[in-house]
Design a protein around this motif. Structure first.
Motif: not given
Length: 120
Positions: A17-23, A30-32, A36-42, A74-80
């Motif tokens: 849910x990119x829109x909710x995360x960016x909101x 840029x922060x999003x 996302x990079x941190x999420x993918x790394x972790x 949750x931080x990145x909007x990966x709701x599923x």
């Protein structure tokens, strides 16, 4: 959202849910992107830790690792992923690992799908 919703192919928005995360980040794209990079790394490290805990049937480690995965997703909007990790955490809180093999398989599938969507 019920886990049965994810037996069919989740929508891209359910996966990310990119829109909710960016909101939540005040529109700071840029922060999003950094989050996302941190999420993918972790995410794969957290996935492996949860798999190890599940294999060992360590209820407390399953609870801890699923909680951590719920937080980063949750931080990145990966709701599923967040919903599935929350479900696993709740089962672990009740000392119920009876469906952990299937739960981990479902979670792994959601992680793969979410990564694919984020990398589009």
């Amino acid at each position: 959202m019920d886990t049965a919703d994810f037996n069919d192919m989740p929508t891209q928005e359910q996966l990310w849910n990119r829109d909710a995360a960016i909101s939540r980040l005040g529109g700071n794209e840029g922060l999003l992107n950094r989050i996302v990079e941190m999420f993918l790394a972790q995410i794969e490290q957290k996935q492996q830790a949860l798999q190890s805990a599940a294999k060992a049937l360590d209820v407390e480690a399953v609870r801890f690792n699923s909680h951590a995965m719920k937080g980063v997703s949750g931080d990145v909007g990966a709701d599923a992923i967040r919903e599935k990790a929350s479900s696993i955490e709740n089962k672990a809180k009740q000392d119920d690992l009876s469906e952990i093999v299937e739960d981990i398989k479902d979670l792994d599938n959601l992680i793969q799908q979410t990564i694919a969507v984020m990398q589009l």
